[in-house]
Structures are given as structure tokens and as C-alpha cells.
Write an enzyme that holds these catalytic residues in place. Structure first.
Site, PDB file in Angstrom:
ATOM      1  N   CYS A  44       0.831  -1.206   0.000  1.00 37.22           N
ATOM      2  CA  CYS A  44       0.000   0.000   0.000  1.00 37.22           C
ATOM      3  C   CYS A  44       0.872   1.266   0.000  1.00 37.22           C
ATOM      4  O   CYS A  44       0.541   2.263  -0.653  1.00 37.22           O
ATOM      5  CB  CYS A  44      -0.931   0.011   1.199  1.00 37.22           C
ATOM      6  N   ASP A 135     -20.102  13.184 -15.384  1.00 35.53           N
ATOM      7  CA  ASP A 135     -21.542  12.951 -15.223  1.00 35.53           C
ATOM      8  C   ASP A 135     -21.841  12.105 -13.992  1.00 35.53           C
ATOM      9  O   ASP A 135     -22.981  11.703 -13.771  1.00 35.53           O
ATOM     10  CB  ASP A 135     -22.122  12.296 -16.471  1.00 35.53           C
TER      11      ASP A 135
END
Length: 218
Positions: A44, A135
């Protein structure tokens, strides 16, 4: 779960920049939401560090970045200093990290890796990637297990394709990179394709069908 083309679910969350309403934070931008299993873990750290290094590339494409794991905000803020050091970068951490301590978002969005658990036996988040358009619809999703780090150069390549094909009547072929030839979409007749791409090239195939048409005019 959210499917391609769906409006990405709105949510409120605590992050390293304070409380956010996700849709308000998105505004009218492209965005990438990516999860990681846990703070203070090796893979990570490499991933979020790479994203730190790639901030100029995401910014050039007008893409907002936001990360998520099941750790709390205090943990995120402490760990982010390690990430910056690993990435050899200075200054403030350049994008927010969401705290999903109760795993509500991980479950809602299908981001749980059942094979990876914390010390309490609770499932951790997988390495999910969601690309969301202006959108607010989901344009792409990827799910990686905790053991496999992502390739963010590929994610940038995908964003280039998504942004191009959102506005042009083209599709991008295998291994495509920005600047390389694209394919005219099958829905365009040769006559209509000629209007948009005057110099497009047809590829001769044994079937005689003219469905592979290449263009650099985009």
C-alpha cells in the site's frame, strides 16, 4: 454494487481533509477512487507513494484522486508522512484518504477482500479502482487482491482512452497509448467515417468485411 454506466453512489465520509459529501467533492470532474487494505503496510505504501508522484499526470487530465481504507483518520494522517518519505516528496499529502472504519462503503461498493483479515478477524478492503466521469457515472472498475499491487501507468492509459472515446467516434485497440492510431467505431458507415476521418485506413481481412478501420485523426 455499482455497475458500469450507473451513477456512482453518493456518501458522506470522514477524510484527511475533513467531512465530505462525495458528489459535492466530485463536482463536475473526472475522479479516481481507489482503496487499499491497510495503512502502514508495504504494498500500500508503494501504491499511494506512486500516486503522489503521479499527481502532475492526474492533474494534467483534470482527474481528482481520493483513497480509502478501513483505518481511521489519525492513522491515515500518520501513515501519509511515511508515504511521502517513501515517494521522496515534500509538502502536504496531495489527496484525501477516506476513513471507512465500519466497512460500510467497502461492503456497499463491493470492495472487500474475503481472503485478507485484520487482527480482529474482520475482512480488509481489496485494491479497488473506480474511475468516475464528470456525469458522476462509473466508467471503469478494477478489483485486485491485497497481494497484488496495481500499475498506475495502466490506469493513466485507461483514463486517456476513456476521455478520448467520450468525445470522439473512436475506440482504442489493444496496448493503445496516447498518440497511437485508434479504430473508427463500427457504428459509423464508411461514408460517415470519411467525413470525420478523411484519411482513415481499412485493414484487409480474409472475410472481406471492413470492420477494422484505423485513424490517427483524433
Amino acid at each position: 454494487m455499482v455497475n458500469l454506466g450507473d451513477i456512482f453512489p453518493n456518501f458522506k465520509a470522514e477524510t484527511t481533509i475533513g467531512s465530505i459529501d462525495f458528489h459535492e467533492w466530485l463536482g463536475g470532474s473526472w475522479a479516481i477512487l481507489f482503496s487499499h487494505p491497510a495503512d502502514y503496510t508495504p504494498v500500500c505504501t508503494t501504491e499511494l507513494g506512486r500516486v503522489v508522484q503521479l499527481v502532475p499526470e492526474f492533474s494534467k487530465r483534470a482527474v481528482k484522486m481520493i483513497a480509502l481504507s478501513c483505518d481511521d483518520v489519525v492513522s491515515h494522517k500518520g501513515w501519509s508522512k511515511d508515504v511521502m518519505a517513501y515517494a521522496k516528496q515534500s509538502g502536504d499529502f496531495p489527496y484525501p484518504i477516506i476513513s471507512d472504519k465500519d466497512r460500510a462503503l467497502a461492503v456497499k461498493l463491493g470492495m472487500v477482500d474475503p481472503a485478507e483479515k485484520d487482527a480482529a478477524g474482520l475482512a480488509l478492503t481489496c485494491r479497488a479502482v473506480f474511475i468516475i466521469g464528470p456525469d458522476k457515472k462509473l466508467k471503469l472498475s478494477l478489483l485486485y487482491p491485497a497481494t497484488t499491487g496495481r500499475n498506475f501507468a495502466e490506469i493513466l492509459r485507461v483514463i486517456d482512452s476513456l476521455q478520448l472515446t467520450a468525445s470522439k467516434k473512436v475506440a482504442t485497440p489493444v496496448d493503445w497509448e496516447s498518440g497511437k492510431p485508434c479504430m473508427v467505431v463500427p457504428s459509423l458507415s464508411n461514408e460517415d467515417a470519411k467525413k470525420l476521418f478523411p484519411n482513415f485506413k481499412k485493414v484487409d481481412l480474409p472475410s472481406g468485411k471492413e470492420y477494422v478501420r484505423m485513424t490517427t485523426e483524433y
